[in-house]
Design a protein around this motif. Sequence first.
Motif, mmCIF file in Angstrom:
data_model
loop_
_atom_site.group_PDB
_atom_site.id
_atom_site.type_symbol
_atom_site.label_atom_id
_atom_site.label_comp_id
_atom_site.label_asym_id
_atom_site.label_seq_id
_atom_site.Cartn_x
_atom_site.Cartn_y
_atom_site.Cartn_z
ATOM 1 N N TYR A 186 -2.561 -3.700 -9.683
ATOM 2 C CA TYR A 186 -2.289 -3.534 -7.916
ATOM 3 C C TYR A 186 -3.493 -4.594 -7.347
ATOM 4 C CZ TYR A 186 -1.971 -2.356 -3.219
ATOM 5 O OH TYR A 186 -1.665 -2.069 -2.092
ATOM 6 N N GLU A 224 -5.264 -5.349 -4.284
ATOM 7 C CA GLU A 224 -5.564 -5.093 -2.954
ATOM 8 C C GLU A 224 -5.593 -5.882 -1.891
ATOM 9 O OE1 GLU A 224 -6.705 -1.865 -2.135
ATOM 10 O OE2 GLU A 224 -6.660 -1.144 -3.960
ATOM 11 N N ALA A 280 -2.053 -5.605 0.150
ATOM 12 C CA ALA A 280 -1.969 -4.064 0.585
ATOM 13 C C ALA A 280 -0.830 -4.000 1.822
ATOM 14 C CB ALA A 280 -3.171 -3.401 1.019
ATOM 15 N N ALA A 325 0.813 -1.244 -0.204
ATOM 16 C CA ALA A 325 -0.054 -0.084 0.159
ATOM 17 C C ALA A 325 0.698 1.181 -0.080
ATOM 18 C CB ALA A 325 -0.871 -0.144 1.267
#
Length: 155
Positions: free
Chosen positions: A39, A41, A44, A24
């Motif tokens: 990306y 999630e 993160a 993140a």
Amino acid sequence: LKSGTNFCSGECTNDRCCEFEDCAKLAGDGESCGSGKEYDEAQAEAPATASNFVTACCKTMPQCEASVCSSGYTLKSGTNFCSGECTNDRCCEFEDCAKLAGDGESCGSGKEYDEAQAEAPATASNFVTACCKTMPQCEASVCSSGYTLKSGTNF
């Protein structure tokens, strides 16, 4: 190491001098996944560095397949990745006479492209019947006095 001037008041410790690098934080700092990846999630909070960002923090995007295209649509040309779910809107384009004519389909001898059918749904296999019209054939009755009908195919 935390950015900026790094002096310690008292003992230098991990808490005072360092910050945790995770996916993140790196994504927020501008790291990117590159072509065909996005990306993830779910990663993160995974530890990462700039050098392993792509492998630690990114996932391969799904690629469009013709099976998601509704009737009358074909897969867009090129390599098409989907951010999220692959759908007809993201992966496919409507097949109509104008698109096929622009892609090089032709009507053949004695026929011509019919502009009135430009938006009609069509495929390469039915292009001639869906998008072309028979050209009018010349007849001797149109020839003025002193002229004769040309020999051969008169379209």
